[in-house]
Design an enzyme around this catalytic site. Structure first.
Site, mmCIF file in Angstrom:
data_model
loop_
_atom_site.group_PDB
_atom_site.id
_atom_site.type_symbol
_atom_site.label_atom_id
_atom_site.label_comp_id
_atom_site.label_asym_id
_atom_site.label_seq_id
_atom_site.Cartn_x
_atom_site.Cartn_y
_atom_site.Cartn_z
ATOM 1 N N SER A 180 6.160 -11.207 -23.865
ATOM 2 C CA SER A 180 7.239 -11.142 -22.883
ATOM 3 C C SER A 180 6.914 -12.016 -21.688
ATOM 4 C CB SER A 180 7.430 -9.696 -22.429
ATOM 5 O OG SER A 180 8.260 -9.623 -21.287
ATOM 6 N N TYR A 183 3.912 -2.183 -18.973
ATOM 7 C CA TYR A 183 4.499 -3.005 -20.035
ATOM 8 C C TYR A 183 3.928 -4.421 -19.993
ATOM 9 C CZ TYR A 183 7.990 -5.570 -22.731
ATOM 10 O OH TYR A 183 8.611 -6.391 -23.633
#
Length: 247
Positions: free
Chosen positions: A142, A156
């Protein structure tokens, strides 16, 4: 479209919908036979398998909980058994949970770390042992990992940063077998679990240079390229597919 992956066997984790399903379909367009894994939505998995079969390839679905190492090992083994080989791994399965550093309930964060880090590592480790030489390993990361921060995404981001560090080392480990290992650093993508609507979505979209969410097919197109023979000299890379979020 040339079926340049005909005769290749691919495993896509989390392949029942979203980016995983789009990636599986892109690989099938190029002729690869596939196994997809799913966590719980059997109906979605069966619909994706039917769409893959319509592309003229063999396709199967296997249930696997990405937080369970035994299930991961079993799923990779089933993929190898059903397809008779393994050439391509798309380690796509992952989860997202958001909380600031002062959160008291961290159970969801702990599970996310297990799925996103330990699950990916277990999948890659198991698959690499069964994979034929000249294979392709592609992990989903990501833009949050290294380029785009934000309140509530520290856990995350760290889980995806761990994946990026892991694939760089594994790329060295597997280079002698000409197995390439890469990650895609993706930005906001519109899926059923990440709708492009509301103030939060507007903020994420505005954080990209292109000012919009990606469609799953746009990520899948890069997956297909990295899995192809044309990408044989790309390894140990984190390829940004983020609409210029890091620009």
């Amino acid at each position: 479209m040339a079926r340049i992956l005909a005769g290749k066997a691919a495993l896509v984790t989390g392949g029942s919908r979203g980016i995983g399903a789009a990636s599986a379909l892109a690989l099938a367009e190029l002729g690869a036979d596939l196994v997809i894994t799913y966590a719980g939505n059997k109906d979605a998995a069966e619909r994706t398998v039917a769409a893959l079969v319509e592309k003229g390839v063999r396709a199967y679905a296997v249930k696997a909980d990405q937080s369970d190492t035994d299930e991961i090992t079993n799923a990779v083994g089933q993929a190898h058994e059903k397809l008779g080989a393994l050439d391509i791994l798309v380690a796509n399965a992952g989860v997202f949970a958001s909380a600031t550093v002062d959160a008291e309930d961290v159970a969801a964060l702990d599970r996310m770390r297990v799925v996103n880090v330990e699950g990916v590592i277990a999948t890659i480790r198991t698959a690499s042992k069964l994979m034929r030489d000249d294979g392709r390993i592609i992990a989903m990361s990501s833009s949050a990992a290294t380029r785009v921060g934000g309140s509530g995404v520290a856990d995350y981001a760290s889980s995806k940063a761990a994946v990026e560090g892991y694939i760089k080392g594994v790329a060295r480990d597997l280079a002698a077998r000409r197995i390439t290992v890469n990650a895609l650093g993706i930005g906001p993508v519109e899926t059923d679990i990440n709708p492009n609507s509301g103030p939060a979505a507007e903020r994420r979209a505005s954080g990209t240079a292109l000012g919009r969410y990606a469609q799953p097919q746009e990520i899948a197109a890069v997956v297909a390229f990295v899995a192809s023979p044309q990408a044989s000299y790309i390894t140990g890379a984190v390829i940004p597919v983020d609409g210029g979020a890091g620009a």
